[in-house]
Design a protein around this motif. Structure first.
Motif, PDB file in Angstrom:
ATOM      1  N   LEU A 128     -15.919 -17.649 -83.713  1.00  0.00           N
ATOM      2  CA  LEU A 128     -17.060 -16.769 -83.464  1.00  0.00           C
ATOM      3  C   LEU A 128     -17.081 -15.611 -84.458  1.00  0.00           C
ATOM      4  O   LEU A 128     -18.043 -14.845 -84.517  1.00  0.00           O
ATOM      5  N   ASN A 345      -7.901 -14.876 -75.492  1.00  0.00           N
ATOM      6  CA  ASN A 345      -8.490 -13.592 -75.907  1.00  0.00           C
ATOM      7  C   ASN A 345      -9.725 -13.157 -75.117  1.00  0.00           C
ATOM      8  O   ASN A 345     -10.506 -12.351 -75.598  1.00  0.00           O
ATOM      9  N   VAL A 346      -9.901 -13.710 -73.916  1.00  0.00           N
ATOM     10  CA  VAL A 346     -10.992 -13.205 -73.080  1.00  0.00           C
ATOM     11  C   VAL A 346     -10.698 -11.738 -72.731  1.00  0.00           C
ATOM     12  O   VAL A 346     -11.549 -10.868 -72.873  1.00  0.00           O
ATOM     13  N   LEU A 347      -9.464 -11.513 -72.295  1.00  0.00           N
ATOM     14  CA  LEU A 347      -8.964 -10.152 -72.136  1.00  0.00           C
ATOM     15  C   LEU A 347      -7.726 -10.049 -73.022  1.00  0.00           C
ATOM     16  O   LEU A 347      -7.200 -11.065 -73.478  1.00  0.00           O
ATOM     17  N   THR A 349      -5.054  -9.075 -71.904  1.00  0.00           N
ATOM     18  CA  THR A 349      -3.944  -9.272 -70.975  1.00  0.00           C
ATOM     19  C   THR A 349      -4.197 -10.537 -70.157  1.00  0.00           C
ATOM     20  O   THR A 349      -5.309 -11.056 -70.143  1.00  0.00           O
ATOM     21  N   HIS A 351      -5.061 -13.149 -67.375  1.00  0.00           N
ATOM     22  CA  HIS A 351      -6.095 -13.165 -66.341  1.00  0.00           C
ATOM     23  C   HIS A 351      -5.781 -14.352 -65.418  1.00  0.00           C
ATOM     24  O   HIS A 351      -5.872 -15.503 -65.833  1.00  0.00           O
TER      25      HIS A 351
ATOM     26  N   MET B   1      -0.801  -6.428 -66.752  1.00  0.00           N
ATOM     27  CA  MET B   1      -1.426  -5.244 -67.317  1.00  0.00           C
ATOM     28  C   MET B   1      -0.580  -4.668 -68.448  1.00  0.00           C
ATOM     29  O   MET B   1       0.554  -4.269 -68.252  1.00  0.00           O
ATOM     30  N   THR B   2      -1.145  -4.594 -69.610  1.00  0.00           N
ATOM     31  CA  THR B   2      -0.456  -3.909 -70.692  1.00  0.00           C
ATOM     32  C   THR B   2      -0.987  -2.488 -70.765  1.00  0.00           C
ATOM     33  O   THR B   2      -2.166  -2.262 -70.943  1.00  0.00           O
ATOM     34  N   ALA B 113     -23.021  -8.324 -74.027  1.00  0.00           N
ATOM     35  CA  ALA B 113     -23.051  -9.086 -75.283  1.00  0.00           C
ATOM     36  C   ALA B 113     -22.159  -8.479 -76.359  1.00  0.00           C
ATOM     37  O   ALA B 113     -21.888  -9.126 -77.365  1.00  0.00           O
ATOM     38  N   HIS B 119     -13.489  -8.682 -78.177  1.00  0.00           N
ATOM     39  CA  HIS B 119     -12.103  -9.135 -78.255  1.00  0.00           C
ATOM     40  C   HIS B 119     -12.063 -10.649 -78.424  1.00  0.00           C
ATOM     41  O   HIS B 119     -11.343 -11.177 -79.271  1.00  0.00           O
ATOM     42  N   TYR B 120     -12.863 -11.334 -77.657  1.00  0.00           N
ATOM     43  CA  TYR B 120     -12.929 -12.804 -77.742  1.00  0.00           C
ATOM     44  C   TYR B 120     -13.535 -13.236 -79.080  1.00  0.00           C
ATOM     45  O   TYR B 120     -13.016 -14.107 -79.764  1.00  0.00           O
ATOM     46  N   ARG B 121     -14.647 -12.586 -79.443  1.00  0.00           N
ATOM     47  CA  ARG B 121     -15.356 -12.953 -80.665  1.00  0.00           C
ATOM     48  C   ARG B 121     -14.446 -12.854 -81.885  1.00  0.00           C
ATOM     49  O   ARG B 121     -14.511 -13.681 -82.787  1.00  0.00           O
ATOM     50  N   GLY B 159     -14.675 -11.169 -69.812  1.00  0.00           N
ATOM     51  CA  GLY B 159     -14.283 -10.173 -70.806  1.00  0.00           C
ATOM     52  C   GLY B 159     -14.304  -8.745 -70.300  1.00  0.00           C
ATOM     53  O   GLY B 159     -13.942  -7.830 -71.031  1.00  0.00           O
ATOM     54  N   LEU B 160     -14.766  -8.557 -69.069  1.00  0.00           N
ATOM     55  CA  LEU B 160     -14.775  -7.216 -68.488  1.00  0.00           C
ATOM     56  C   LEU B 160     -13.805  -7.172 -67.320  1.00  0.00           C
ATOM     57  O   LEU B 160     -13.684  -8.148 -66.574  1.00  0.00           O
ATOM     58  N   ARG B 161     -13.126  -6.060 -67.159  1.00  0.00           N
ATOM     59  CA  ARG B 161     -12.445  -5.790 -65.899  1.00  0.00           C
ATOM     60  C   ARG B 161     -13.389  -4.935 -65.071  1.00  0.00           C
ATOM     61  O   ARG B 161     -13.953  -3.965 -65.584  1.00  0.00           O
ATOM     62  N   ASP B 183      -8.277  -3.289 -72.394  1.00  0.00           N
ATOM     63  CA  ASP B 183      -9.515  -4.043 -72.135  1.00  0.00           C
ATOM     64  C   ASP B 183     -10.621  -3.085 -71.710  1.00  0.00           C
ATOM     65  O   ASP B 183     -10.353  -2.001 -71.216  1.00  0.00           O
ATOM     66  N   SER B 255     -13.119  -8.131 -60.683  1.00  0.00           N
ATOM     67  CA  SER B 255     -12.862  -9.120 -61.716  1.00  0.00           C
ATOM     68  C   SER B 255     -11.740  -8.595 -62.599  1.00  0.00           C
ATOM     69  O   SER B 255     -11.885  -7.532 -63.194  1.00  0.00           O
ATOM     70  N   PRO B 256     -10.601  -9.309 -62.698  1.00  0.00           N
ATOM     71  CA  PRO B 256     -10.328 -10.533 -61.964  1.00  0.00           C
ATOM     72  C   PRO B 256     -10.186 -10.270 -60.459  1.00  0.00           C
ATOM     73  O   PRO B 256      -9.877  -9.167 -60.038  1.00  0.00           O
ATOM     74  N   ARG B 259      -7.327 -13.359 -55.565  1.00  0.00           N
ATOM     75  CA  ARG B 259      -7.547 -14.326 -54.482  1.00  0.00           C
ATOM     76  C   ARG B 259      -6.279 -14.620 -53.708  1.00  0.00           C
ATOM     77  O   ARG B 259      -6.349 -15.037 -52.548  1.00  0.00           O
ATOM     78  N   GLU B 294     -11.597 -22.720 -51.134  1.00  0.00           N
ATOM     79  CA  GLU B 294     -10.809 -23.539 -52.065  1.00  0.00           C
ATOM     80  C   GLU B 294      -9.310 -23.394 -51.826  1.00  0.00           C
ATOM     81  O   GLU B 294      -8.563 -24.369 -51.896  1.00  0.00           O
ATOM     82  N   ASP B 295      -8.891 -22.160 -51.549  1.00  0.00           N
ATOM     83  CA  ASP B 295      -7.453 -21.879 -51.507  1.00  0.00           C
ATOM     84  C   ASP B 295      -6.808 -22.183 -50.161  1.00  0.00           C
ATOM     85  O   ASP B 295      -5.628 -22.506 -50.097  1.00  0.00           O
TER      86      ASP B 295
END
Lengths: 383, 347
Positions: A128, A345-347, A349, A351, B1-2, B113, B119-121, B159-161, B183, B255-256, B259, B294-295
């Motif tokens: 990307l 790399n979604v976060l 840290t 997930h 968590m970092t 967006a 971070h992912y991009r 991608g968001l907390r 993050d 998020s996350p 569960r 589910e769980d």
């Protein structure tokens, strides 16, 4: 009434009636009292350097179009016609000023040392982002129109807060003029006197929509409403482009706040390789802009100066071949990402939800019949 | 968590004592301590400087840290977030205030967006350590756009907390953790609880990912977050009168989603009720219930229930008490899940 003494003619906008230029279409040197002082260092070496940059980036651009036609790339946004606008800017600024660009600025990327593979991976769909933004002081292509303008302003505000004299450049096209983000970014830049250059390549079209749909007055007039001085320049005149970029960078770096450049140019190719421009513009218009080719214009100028143009053309051909060969080689050797890499790399840290999905994905792939899974598992072996 | 260990925090730990304060004061203290601890932290938002924020969360901070670190922004939410993205590129850690929940929508593109994806991009090269603070929820008799619960839009976005806070201690610790996190973190602050008081120990840390069991119980699990945590605890006290023992979970992180904590509780109680102010359609309760099914499907002794805002736009203040989940509606849902006499049976 806002005024600035730093802009040419002690006004907020220059080049409104006639875009600033120093090279006429026939290649003759035209004097300009504002730009001439910035061009005193121009010699044959500098001119041939600009010529070679433009020739090579055009060859790379053409090669990328060919690669797309051959199925090696999913898409490519050609920059043909806009070489002077991009090379003139890139060669005027130090490599530590930070570019936040749209997706057609491969001329800037080339000048910033982005490798052919890094330039193409996004368009081949293997990543990307093609390169490390910090290594090249250039963010990777922004697809959302105008969104990067804010990023440039924020970056500039931060450099100012840190007491550094790096500036940021927001690069965008005429289509971005209608986006809220660009307009908001100009408010922030003006209010905080951010050291940022707004650099608009007005290539006359946003896909099929003519610039008149985005702006009923010259684009360069728009920033003046925000109190941002603005220069309208012939974007096909690489010398003028370099001069206005030097002018703007000096203004911005001296703490006088943001500046805006409208480079009046033309996209000779389609919006992207998926576009069919014959549906929205005619051959006559196209031909009139072909006659204003920025590379031919500089070549005529060099010819008038007595440069051995034949030799220069040969050198351009040699360098272009070198670059396009590297491009072709890079595209076919770009690594295919492993399937499981899509979870990375979604976060920054771990997930837990994604860990679970990756495990389920792995189990599913492992459950496939060996002939189905074989190839895929080789690809995914890094996980 | 970092999180980056911060020497200045350690210094603060040595000198700070537990004190009673409002959630607003706790948030103010967290922002102050974060600004003190890290020169790269800055605040940006509308009216947060000279005024101290419309809820006074940033009161006094501009005087203390200057207008370059507590920045009154032009009235442009997309600009607040987008400018912060650029600042983060240059190494800053912006804490953005969106003045009210209903004002976040102009910033939606920059958040989902850009912030969420950079971070992912970039394959992890560009970090976006933004904190986006949003006062959220109703119950204050406000005009339109000032009482919304838009958290699901963001919890849906990879991608968001997305975290919520429920009391002063939680608010302090979570805000510090959010600012230190590499993050992007959206912190939803329950505005109607800003003035609730509690003990705050500034040495207590939070992890941005775990739910907490606030009260143990045996008959049903009641899951809440943000402004309804207090309501859920009150409902549990009221349920005691009927001899019903409710276990109350504060989700905290939307998020996350934690569960495991929910599933462990449901395995004990066999019943699940989820409550929030946001409309129920495609909401956090949808996700919590789907996760539980589910769980721990085999442990469920009744269909999970939810008590949420209705699937309407937020209504006028005069009828918001009917829209917002309260103790009685929650207990009615508890009755349904326990097979006791309830409103729907009566109907």
């Amino acid at each position: 009434m806002l005024t600035t003494t730093s802009a040419p003619d002690h006004d907020l906008v220059a080049g409104l009636v006639q875009p600033l230029y120093v090279l006429a279409e026939d290649g003759t040197r035209h004097p300009d009292p504002t730009l001439d002082p910035l061009l005193r260092d121009v010699d044959e070496e500098l001119l041939t350097g600009l010529f070679l940059d433009m020739a090579v980036i055009r060859a790379l651009d053409d090669e990328a179009v060919a690669l797309q036609r051959q199925g090696e790339l999913g898409l490519w946004p050609p920059l043909r016609g806009q070489e002077a606008a991009q090379i003139g800017l890139a060669r005027a600024l130090p490599s530590t000023d930070f570019f936040f660009t749209s997706y057609r600025e491969n001329g800037l990327a080339w000048c910033r040392g982005v490798s052919p593979g890094e330039m193409l991976s996004v368009w081949r769909g293997t990543t990307l982002s093609g390169w490390d933004p910090f290594a090249h002081h250039m963010a990777t292509p922004q697809v959302i129109i105008g969104a990067q303008a804010h990023h440039a302003v924020g970056y500039a505000m931060a450099t100012k807060a840190q007491g550094k004299d790096d500036i940021a450049v927001a690069c965008f096209g005429d289509g971005a003029l209608s986006q809220g983000d660009l307009n908001e970014a100009m408010v922030f830049a003006a209010s905080f006197r951010a050291p940022v250059l707004f650099f608009c390549q007005n290539n006359q079209y946003a896909i099929s929509e003519p610039v008149a749909l985005q702006a009923t007055v010259p684009i360069a007039l728009r920033p003046t409403g925000f109190g941002i001085p603005s220069l309208r320049v012939d974007g096909n005149d690489v010398l003028a482009m370099r001069a206005v970029s030097l002018f703007a960078a000096r203004h911005i770096r001296s703490g006088k706040g943001p500046m805006f450049i409208e480079a009046v140019t033309y996209r000779l190719g389609p919006h992207t390789t998926s576009d069919d421009p014959t549906r929205y513009r005619d051959e006559e218009e196209l031909e009139s802009w072909r006659r204003r080719c920025p590379i031919a214009r500089l070549e005529r100028h060099l010819e008038q100066l007595g440069t051995d143009v034949e030799q220069l053309r040969a050198e351009a051909k040699r360098r272009s071949l070198e670059a396009t060969t590297a491009l072709r080689e890079a595209v076919t050797t770009l690594p295919e990402p492993a399937p499981e890499s899509l979870f990375e790399n979604v976060l920054s840290t771990e997930h837990p939800g994604l860990v679970r999905q990756r495990e389920q994905f792995r189990a599913f792939r492992n459950s496939l019949a060996p002939e189905q899974a074989d190839g895929q598992q080789t690809e995914g072996s890094s996980a | 968590m970092t999180t980056t260990p911060n020497p200045a925090v350690t210094t603060a730990q040595a000198t700070t004592q537990t004190t009673t304060m409002t959630m607003a004061a706790a948030l103010n203290a967290a922002l102050r301590d974060a600004l003190e601890a890290d020169p790269d932290v800055l605040l940006i938002g509308e009216d947060i400087g000279t005024l101290g924020g419309v809820f006074r969360i940033t009161d006094g901070l501009k005087d203390r840290f200057g207008a370059d670190r507590v920045i009154d922004s032009p009235l442009a939410e997309s600009g607040i977030i987008g400018t912060s993205v650029g600042m983060a590129y240059r190494g800053m850690r912006p804490v953005c205030e969106i003045q009210f929940d209903g004002f976040v929508y102009p910033a939606f593109d920059q958040i989902v967006a850009q912030v969420a994806r950079l971070h992912y991009r970039t394959g992890g090269t560009v970090q976006m350590p933004l904190t986006i603070r949003i006062p959220f929820g109703g119950g204050i008799g406000a005009v339109e756009h000032h009482s919304e619960s838009p958290e699901a839009y963001f919890a849906h976005t990879p991608g968001l907390r997305v975290v919520t806070v429920a009391d002063p201690q939680d608010a302090y610790s979570t805000m510090r953790a959010a600012i230190e996190c590499s993050d992007p973190v959206m912190v939803f602050e329950p505005k109607r609880r800003y003035w609730s008081k509690g003990e705050v120990d500034t040495t207590v840390t939070a992890d941005l990912s775990s739910a907490r069991v606030l009260r143990t119980g045996t008959d049903a699990t009641l899951v809440a977050y943000g402004p309804l945590v207090v309501t859920a605890l009150e409902a549990a006290v009221a349920a005691e009168d009927d001899g019903i023992s409710l276990e109350v979970i504060d989700l905290r992180s939307l998020s996350p989603l934690d569960r495991q904590t929910v599933a462990a509780s449901v395995r004990r109680t066999g019943r699940l009720v989820v409550t929030h102010e946001a409309p129920g359609n495609v909401s956090l309760s949808s996700e919590v219930i789907a996760s539980a099914v589910e769980d721990c499907f085999d442990h469920l002794e009744a269909a999970p229930e939810r008590v949420t805002g209705f699937d309407t736009p937020y209504p006028p203040a005069a009828v918001e008490d009917h829209y917002l989940p309260g103790i009685d509606r929650i207990l009615d849902a508890v009755d349904r899940t326990l097979g006791r006499r309830n409103s729907r049976e009566a109907a």
